[in-house]
Motif scaffolding. Structure first.
Motif, mmCIF file in Angstrom:
data_model
loop_
_atom_site.group_PDB
_atom_site.id
_atom_site.type_symbol
_atom_site.label_atom_id
_atom_site.label_comp_id
_atom_site.label_asym_id
_atom_site.label_seq_id
_atom_site.Cartn_x
_atom_site.Cartn_y
_atom_site.Cartn_z
ATOM 1 N N LEU A 123 -3.279 52.476 -57.130
ATOM 2 C CA LEU A 123 -2.712 52.778 -55.813
ATOM 3 C C LEU A 123 -2.867 54.261 -55.472
ATOM 4 O O LEU A 123 -3.167 54.613 -54.316
ATOM 5 C CB LEU A 123 -1.236 52.377 -55.779
ATOM 6 N N ASN A 163 -4.911 55.763 -52.256
ATOM 7 C CA ASN A 163 -4.287 56.677 -51.301
ATOM 8 C C ASN A 163 -5.051 57.989 -51.196
ATOM 9 O O ASN A 163 -5.169 58.562 -50.105
ATOM 10 C CB ASN A 163 -2.835 56.946 -51.702
ATOM 11 N N ILE A 206 -8.077 57.423 -49.068
ATOM 12 C CA ILE A 206 -7.700 57.318 -47.654
ATOM 13 C C ILE A 206 -7.449 58.704 -47.068
ATOM 14 O O ILE A 206 -7.916 59.036 -45.972
ATOM 15 C CB ILE A 206 -6.451 56.435 -47.490
ATOM 16 N N ILE A 214 -9.173 52.023 -44.193
ATOM 17 C CA ILE A 214 -8.074 51.062 -44.268
ATOM 18 C C ILE A 214 -8.538 49.678 -43.818
ATOM 19 O O ILE A 214 -8.153 48.656 -44.415
ATOM 20 C CB ILE A 214 -6.884 51.550 -43.434
ATOM 21 N N ASN A 259 -3.906 43.725 -48.268
ATOM 22 C CA ASN A 259 -2.519 43.466 -47.883
ATOM 23 C C ASN A 259 -1.938 42.276 -48.635
ATOM 24 O O ASN A 259 -0.771 42.268 -49.029
ATOM 25 C CB ASN A 259 -2.420 43.254 -46.372
ATOM 26 N N GLU A 297 3.760 55.532 -54.176
ATOM 27 C CA GLU A 297 2.427 55.173 -53.668
ATOM 28 C C GLU A 297 2.532 54.167 -52.523
ATOM 29 O O GLU A 297 1.759 54.233 -51.558
ATOM 30 C CB GLU A 297 1.565 54.607 -54.800
ATOM 31 N N TYR A 308 1.090 54.839 -48.762
ATOM 32 C CA TYR A 308 0.191 53.904 -48.083
ATOM 33 C C TYR A 308 0.802 53.446 -46.755
ATOM 34 O O TYR A 308 0.108 53.358 -45.733
ATOM 35 C CB TYR A 308 -0.100 52.705 -48.977
ATOM 36 N N GLN A 309 2.094 53.156 -46.754
ATOM 37 C CA GLN A 309 2.770 52.771 -45.516
ATOM 38 C C GLN A 309 2.631 53.867 -44.461
ATOM 39 O O GLN A 309 2.389 53.579 -43.273
ATOM 40 C CB GLN A 309 4.244 52.500 -45.790
ATOM 41 N N TYR A 363 0.221 56.108 -44.180
ATOM 42 C CA TYR A 363 -1.159 56.147 -43.674
ATOM 43 C C TYR A 363 -1.418 55.017 -42.685
ATOM 44 O O TYR A 363 -2.065 55.220 -41.648
ATOM 45 C CB TYR A 363 -2.142 56.062 -44.837
#
Length: 763
Positions: free
Chosen positions: A298, A302, A305, A315, A324, A348, A352-353, A355
């Motif tokens: 993860l 990230n 990204i 993404i 997902n 992490e 991610y949330q 981003y």
């Protein structure tokens, strides 16, 4: 005069007796310690200033030295380390004392906040009574010895040196000496020639990669100084471990951890990683049960990204590969309750949330343009399809009454409604998404205007702006944040899906309030309260359906019951002159209560991240002593709160200085990603740097530190807390209790039942 002499004599003999008793106790304690050959059980003397003039230490020998009788020494802090080492070598009959140094002994397994590393003149102040030290080779000689052993080709002879390197690499002094020998180049050469063919070599490679990461964390060697072959070898390890029968958890986790650091710190080698390995190619590792592999995967995703030139494309590539679903099935369902999620994985998921939610950042900063004309026309053409039919529907003028029915009430051109930034054109995106994805609900809300008179367009624009504020769209994720909402992590369009739910809640609340267009601000205030109440409830929101249900359960009537009509009381009674005068008199009491609350939080303590620290041991714990005179801090030893004795470093409150925000030395390192930074300066230029996870923690600790320094609290939340307490106190004082008998004693507590085997008898 005779009486005074007699009293003086008695006091003298009492003092002599007290000293004799203490001396006897001390001799007995030393004897007991000698018998056990350990200082671990010795009671550490606590210095109120964090410094000690003398410390009692146990000294042991360690291989390659021959076994020696352990020494119990009382060491003066003013004595130079070289003199102490010469004295020890003299007692043990060791030649060449210049070849030896002191370092902390290896702690027992599972020791919380263990001490490690060499003792230097700079860090010797951290020594405490009862510490166990060993005589070992100097960092320079140890680095040379390990370097020479690792150059050998015999795997069995090299492995002990590799393990020792992994432990010593955590120490900066040793890392500096090993780096002077070009030790990192040697490690890279070993890795470049490594193969995943036998378990012995896999074990060695895993330990070497761990040591390499520890060495690089000290920032002695630049990440741009790596070799291209080394980077490609790490990528090869990751690719190879995806093949059947070649998966090695230790190799994958350490390779991904190093690759993450390269991505974040080396633009030179990032291009190679981006070309050779995609973020989506490591999704399979997230499905693995191993926690380290999951977390490192993860973290690598990230990092890719964050450095991607097109975050949206990266993404979307992840989502196209069912990332997902992997998050939902292999991470979120595995940790059904957020309190059980390991801190590193929670962080992490939070990143991610952030981003994913920030993908809409660009749209909220854009005004309406000709490219958005088709989306704007879609709203009336989908709402009133009978009036816009045929191939020429894109050229037919939209009727003014349709714009009005859609809720564009300001008159004129509806395109001007999207000129405010934020929310910009994002509001139109959300409206179009709602009309397309939930067309039936969209039309039902729209045609309820005759009864409800809730303007869809105007409320949608206001709601989009509100959601931007609640979810902090546009802010970069912090280095310590770990608060995530499961349904936002795995959803492909989280912001727009939330909009589709909350716009229904808004219409429902509008109807319950019997609001008009002039009441839009009041309705939005209630919706804000409903949203924040559900989001702050601490219950994991695993689906949009559960999120919607909890919002709808918290209707306008329940919100009003929670508020208890306090607004009316505030406006009419609490602002009257007599009440204001009384409030001013009792305000100091409320300020004191808030100050005590801040200090209680500090006494309980909290884990903060170490600046620019990755992997394990990236947090330190900080607590205030109960007497509020000393701040204790040290490495965390897990999820449990360490005791004051386990936190080996101290700061005297009377000697500290506070800096906040841009004045902090680590504010530049944060690059503006986190505004909640502050530092405590002590012992001259020494400083302890903090990064708070959110505004609440930041305000609590900064206010608490200001109180300790004898200054006033400055945060907005402290004033809000004071006002809340004042209002509560005023309301209690203003209660109509005439002819009401108040009890003088609290109600009695009933006795506990004989058992707890309760049951209901059903007829």
């Amino acid at each position: 005069e005779g009486s005074l002499i007699a009293i003086e004599s008695v006091c003298y003999y009492i003092i002599q007796l007290y000293q004799a008793i203490n001396s006897h106790k001390e001799r007995g304690k030393v004897k007991k310690e000698k018998e056990k050959m350990s200082m671990v059980s010795a009671v550490s003397s606590i210095s109120l200033t964090g410094k000690q003039d003398e410390v009692r230490l146990a000294i042991q020998s360690t291989p390659p030295l021959p076994p020696k009788q352990p020494l119990l020494l009382v060491v003066a802090q003013s004595m130079e380390l070289t003199a102490i080492i010469r004295d020890i070598c003299s007692q043990w009959n060791l030649d060449n004392p210049d070849e030896f140094a002191l370092k902390f002994a290896d702690p027992p397994p599972n020791t919380p906040s263990p001490k490690f590393g060499y003792i230097t003149e700079e860090n010797r102040g951290a020594l405490k009574n009862g510490d166990i030290l060993v005589i070992a080779l100097t960092p320079s000689m140890a680095a040379t010895d390990i370097y020479s052993k690792m150059r050998g080709r015999n795997l069995e002879e090299r492995l002990p040196a590799v393990r020792e390197l992994s432990e010593l690499s955590k120490d900066y002094v040793f890392a500096l000496e090993f780096s002077k020998l070009n030790g990192t180049n040697l490690l890279m050469q070993i890795v470049e020639s490594g193969q995943l063919t036998n378990e012995g070599e896999v074990t060695q490679l895993a330990v070497i990669l761990c040591a390499f990461q520890e060495l690089m964390e000290h920032a002695i060697v630049s990440w741009d100084a790596l070799t291209e072959n080394f980077v490609k070898k790490l990528i090869n390890f990751v690719d190879r471990c995806q093949q059947q029968g070649y998966f090695r958890a230790s190799i994958v986790s350490r390779s991904l951890l190093i690759l993450e650091s390269i991505v974040l710190n080396s633009p030179k080698f990032y291009t190679i990683i981006e070309r050779e390995i995609k973020a989506s190619s490591v999704i399979s590792f997230v499905e693995r049960p191993d926690v380290d592999v999951k977390q490192c995967s993860l973290a690598f995703i990230n990092a890719m990204i964050s450095k991607s030139s097109n975050m949206e494309t990266t993404i979307k590539d992840l989502l196209a590969n069912k990332f997902n679903r992997v998050l939902q099935n292999s991470v979120l369902q595995q940790y059904q309750y957020q309190t059980t999620v390991p801190r590193e994985i929670a962080h992490e998921l939070y990143v991610y949330q952030s981003y994913v939610m920030n993908l809409i950042d660009g749209r909220m900063k854009m005004k309406f343009s000709p490219n958005d004309e088709e989306d704007l026309r879609l709203l009336p053409t989908r709402s009133f399809p009978d009036d816009y039919v045929g191939s020429s529907r894109s050229r037919v003028p939209i009727l003014d009454q349709h714009w009005k029915q859609l809720g564009f009430l300001k008159g004129g051109d509806p395109r001007a409604e999207f000129s405010e930034i934020p929310p910009g054109i994002l509001a139109l995106d959300c409206m179009v998404y709602f009309a397309k994805k939930h067309h039936e609900v969209f039309t039902r809300l729209l045609f309820s205007y005759a009864d409800n008179q809730c303007p869809f367009a105007e409320t949608s624009i206001a709601l989009t702006k509100l959601l931007i504020q609640i979810f902090r769209i546009g802010e970069q994720p912090s280095d310590i944040g770990f608060e995530y909402i499961p349904v936002l992590v795995w959803n492909e369009e989280p912001f727009k899906e939330v909009f589709c739910i909350v716009i229904q809640l808004l219409f429902k609340t509008w109807r319950e309030m019997r609001a008009s267009v002039l009441d839009l601000e009041k309705v939005m205030a209630v919706v804000t309260k409903q949203m924040t109440t559900v989001l702050q409830a601490g219950t994991a929101l695993t689906s949009m359906d559960s999120f919607k249900q909890r919002l709808f359960d918290l209707g306008y009537k329940k919100i009003m019951e929670l508020e208890e009509n306090s607004k009316l009381l505030d406006e009419v009674v609490l602002k009257s002159k007599p009440v204001q005068e009384l409030s001013a008199r009792i305000r100091p009491q409320m300020e004191k209560l808030v100050q005590e609350e801040r200090l209680r939080h500090m006494v309980e303590g909290l884990a903060f991240p170490k600046v620019a620290r990755k992997g394990k041991d990236q947090f330190f714990y900080c607590r205030l002593s109960p007497n509020q005179k000393v701040i204790h801090f040290g490495d965390t030893g897990g999820n449990q709160t360490p005791s004051l004795e386990q936190l080996d470093k101290k700061i005297q409150v009377s000697e500290m200085r506070l800096e906040v925000g841009q004045n902090c030395p680590h504010s530049v390192k944060k690059g503006g990603a986190n505004q909640y930074v502050f530092s405590i300066y002590y012992e001259g230029d020494e400083h302890l740097d903090f990064v708070a996870p959110n505004e609440t923690v930041f305000n609590i600790w900064v206010d608490g530190l200001l109180v300790l320094l004898g200054k006033s609290m400055v945060s907005k939340s402290s004033e809000e807390d004071i006002q809340t307490l004042l209002n509560m106190d005023m309301k209690l004082r203003l209660l109509d209790i005439e002819n009401v008998t108040l009890p003088t004693q609290p109600p009695s507590i009933p006795k506990e039942p004989s058992n707890y085997d309760f049951y209901y008898k059903l007829d």
